[in-house]
Design a protein around this motif. Structure first.
Motif, PDB file in Angstrom:
ATOM      1  N   ALA A  33       0.835  -1.211   0.000  1.00  0.00           N
ATOM      2  CA  ALA A  33       0.000   0.000   0.000  1.00  0.00           C
ATOM      3  C   ALA A  33       0.867   1.258   0.000  1.00  0.00           C
ATOM      4  O   ALA A  33       0.605   2.206  -0.757  1.00  0.00           O
ATOM      5  N   SER A  34       1.897   1.267   0.818  1.00  0.00           N
ATOM      6  CA  SER A  34       2.788   2.432   0.876  1.00  0.00           C
ATOM      7  C   SER A  34       3.583   2.588  -0.412  1.00  0.00           C
ATOM      8  O   SER A  34       3.808   3.706  -0.882  1.00  0.00           O
ATOM      9  N   ALA A  35       4.014   1.478  -0.989  1.00  0.00           N
ATOM     10  CA  ALA A  35       4.759   1.534  -2.248  1.00  0.00           C
ATOM     11  C   ALA A  35       3.889   2.106  -3.366  1.00  0.00           C
ATOM     12  O   ALA A  35       4.361   2.916  -4.173  1.00  0.00           O
ATOM     13  N   LEU A  36       2.621   1.703  -3.414  1.00  0.00           N
ATOM     14  CA  LEU A  36       1.707   2.258  -4.424  1.00  0.00           C
ATOM     15  C   LEU A  36       1.518   3.757  -4.217  1.00  0.00           C
ATOM     16  O   LEU A  36       1.539   4.531  -5.181  1.00  0.00           O
ATOM     17  N   MET A  37       1.348   4.160  -2.971  1.00  0.00           N
ATOM     18  CA  MET A  37       1.169   5.588  -2.676  1.00  0.00           C
ATOM     19  C   MET A  37       2.393   6.379  -3.111  1.00  0.00           C
ATOM     20  O   MET A  37       2.270   7.439  -3.737  1.00  0.00           O
ATOM     21  N   GLU A  38       3.574   5.890  -2.809  1.00  0.00           N
ATOM     22  CA  GLU A  38       4.795   6.610  -3.197  1.00  0.00           C
ATOM     23  C   GLU A  38       4.972   6.611  -4.704  1.00  0.00           C
ATOM     24  O   GLU A  38       5.458   7.587  -5.269  1.00  0.00           O
ATOM     25  N   GLY A  39       4.572   5.529  -5.366  1.00  0.00           N
ATOM     26  CA  GLY A  39       4.623   5.510  -6.834  1.00  0.00           C
ATOM     27  C   GLY A  39       3.746   6.595  -7.429  1.00  0.00           C
ATOM     28  O   GLY A  39       4.164   7.334  -8.327  1.00  0.00           O
ATOM     29  N   PHE A  40       2.525   6.714  -6.911  1.00  0.00           N
ATOM     30  CA  PHE A  40       1.628   7.777  -7.366  1.00  0.00           C
ATOM     31  C   PHE A  40       2.218   9.150  -7.057  1.00  0.00           C
ATOM     32  O   PHE A  40       2.170  10.060  -7.874  1.00  0.00           O
ATOM     33  N   TRP A  41       2.771   9.302  -5.859  1.00  0.00           N
ATOM     34  CA  TRP A  41       3.324  10.594  -5.436  1.00  0.00           C
ATOM     35  C   TRP A  41       4.487  10.999  -6.331  1.00  0.00           C
ATOM     36  O   TRP A  41       4.630  12.172  -6.678  1.00  0.00           O
ATOM     37  N   ILE A  42       5.318  10.041  -6.708  1.00  0.00           N
ATOM     38  CA  ILE A  42       6.452  10.321  -7.602  1.00  0.00           C
ATOM     39  C   ILE A  42       5.943  10.753  -8.976  1.00  0.00           C
ATOM     40  O   ILE A  42       6.408  11.756  -9.533  1.00  0.00           O
ATOM     41  N   VAL A  43       4.975  10.018  -9.513  1.00  0.00           N
ATOM     42  CA  VAL A  43       4.425  10.364 -10.835  1.00  0.00           C
ATOM     43  C   VAL A  43       3.775  11.747 -10.798  1.00  0.00           C
ATOM     44  O   VAL A  43       3.997  12.580 -11.690  1.00  0.00           O
ATOM     45  N   ILE A  44       2.975  12.017  -9.766  1.00  0.00           N
ATOM     46  CA  ILE A  44       2.309  13.313  -9.653  1.00  0.00           C
ATOM     47  C   ILE A  44       3.334  14.440  -9.523  1.00  0.00           C
ATOM     48  O   ILE A  44       3.178  15.510 -10.128  1.00  0.00           O
ATOM     49  N   SER A  45       4.386  14.210  -8.765  1.00  0.00           N
ATOM     50  CA  SER A  45       5.440  15.224  -8.619  1.00  0.00           C
ATOM     51  C   SER A  45       6.135  15.484  -9.947  1.00  0.00           C
ATOM     52  O   SER A  45       6.429  16.633 -10.294  1.00  0.00           O
ATOM     53  N   LEU A  46       6.400  14.427 -10.701  1.00  0.00           N
ATOM     54  CA  LEU A  46       7.032  14.591 -12.024  1.00  0.00           C
ATOM     55  C   LEU A  46       6.119  15.367 -12.969  1.00  0.00           C
ATOM     56  O   LEU A  46       6.592  16.206 -13.743  1.00  0.00           O
ATOM     57  N   ILE A  47       4.817  15.111 -12.886  1.00  0.00           N
ATOM     58  CA  ILE A  47       3.860  15.873 -13.701  1.00  0.00           C
ATOM     59  C   ILE A  47       3.895  17.345 -13.309  1.00  0.00           C
ATOM     60  O   ILE A  47       3.908  18.233 -14.175  1.00  0.00           O
ATOM     61  N   GLY A  48       3.943  17.626 -12.015  1.00  0.00           N
ATOM     62  CA  GLY A  48       4.013  19.010 -11.543  1.00  0.00           C
ATOM     63  C   GLY A  48       5.270  19.716 -12.029  1.00  0.00           C
ATOM     64  O   GLY A  48       5.226  20.875 -12.439  1.00  0.00           O
ATOM     65  N   ILE A  49       6.396  19.011 -12.005  1.00  0.00           N
ATOM     66  CA  ILE A  49       7.657  19.585 -12.494  1.00  0.00           C
ATOM     67  C   ILE A  49       7.565  19.849 -13.993  1.00  0.00           C
ATOM     68  O   ILE A  49       7.958  20.923 -14.480  1.00  0.00           O
ATOM     69  N   ALA A  50       7.017  18.898 -14.735  1.00  0.00           N
ATOM     70  CA  ALA A  50       6.875  19.065 -16.192  1.00  0.00           C
ATOM     71  C   ALA A  50       5.957  20.240 -16.521  1.00  0.00           C
ATOM     72  O   ALA A  50       6.259  21.040 -17.418  1.00  0.00           O
ATOM     73  N   GLN A  51       4.857  20.375 -15.786  1.00  0.00           N
ATOM     74  CA  GLN A  51       3.947  21.504 -16.030  1.00  0.00           C
ATOM     75  C   GLN A  51       4.623  22.834 -15.736  1.00  0.00           C
ATOM     76  O   GLN A  51       4.441  23.801 -16.479  1.00  0.00           O
ATOM     77  N   TYR A  52       5.390  22.880 -14.676  1.00  0.00           N
ATOM     78  CA  TYR A  52       6.115  24.107 -14.341  1.00  0.00           C
ATOM     79  C   TYR A  52       7.091  24.467 -15.454  1.00  0.00           C
ATOM     80  O   TYR A  52       7.148  25.619 -15.890  1.00  0.00           O
ATOM     81  N   LEU A  53       7.856  23.495 -15.908  1.00  0.00           N
ATOM     82  CA  LEU A  53       8.856  23.748 -16.954  1.00  0.00           C
ATOM     83  C   LEU A  53       8.191  24.113 -18.280  1.00  0.00           C
ATOM     84  O   LEU A  53       8.716  24.964 -19.020  1.00  0.00           O
ATOM     85  N   ARG A  54       7.065  23.506 -18.591  1.00  0.00           N
ATOM     86  CA  ARG A  54       6.363  23.818 -19.831  1.00  0.00           C
ATOM     87  C   ARG A  54       5.792  25.228 -19.810  1.00  0.00           C
ATOM     88  O   ARG A  54       5.765  25.909 -20.825  1.00  0.00           O
ATOM     89  N   ALA A  55       5.360  25.676 -18.636  1.00  0.00           N
ATOM     90  CA  ALA A  55       4.772  27.023 -18.505  1.00  0.00           C
ATOM     91  C   ALA A  55       5.813  28.125 -18.608  1.00  0.00           C
ATOM     92  O   ALA A  55       5.471  29.270 -18.882  1.00  0.00           O
ATOM     93  N   ARG A  56       7.072  27.780 -18.381  1.00  0.00           N
ATOM     94  CA  ARG A  56       8.130  28.795 -18.437  1.00  0.00           C
ATOM     95  C   ARG A  56       8.447  29.077 -19.835  1.00  0.00           C
ATOM     96  O   ARG A  56       8.799  29.182 -20.719  1.00  0.00           O
TER      97      ARG A  56
END
Length: 82
Positions: free
Chosen positions: A59-82
């Motif tokens: 359960a924790s591994a799945l949560m961290e997997g989602f958290w990593i993917v969501i964080s990468l999406i946030g970083i990509a959105q930030y970089l794309r907006a610049r």
């Protein structure tokens, strides 16, 4: 507490990072649109994932997997907006 190994301590540091980043956004010390927010979450999630590699919990591994993917999406959105 004396039974905590290095992977556990690393995971605790990651948990503190993720929790403090969330607290910082709630207290308006950090904006969730800033690059720092997903970067801190990503780093914290990797530290937690490291501890899970040594003491697996699905359960924790799945949560961290989602958290990593969501964080990468946030970083990509930030970089794309610049």
């Amino acid at each position: 507490m004396s039974d905590l190994g290095l992977p556990d301590l690393i995971g605790v540091c990651g948990t503190l990072m993720v929790g403090l980043a969330y607290l910082a956004t709630q207290m308006r010390w950090m904006n969730s649109d800033d690059l720092a927010f997903p970067v801190v979450n990503l780093a914290g999630s990797f530290l937690i994932a490291f501890s899970l590699w040594h003491n697996f919990n699905l359960a924790s591994a799945l949560m961290e997997g989602f958290w990593i993917v969501i964080s990468l999406i946030g970083i990509a959105q930030y970089l794309r907006a610049r």
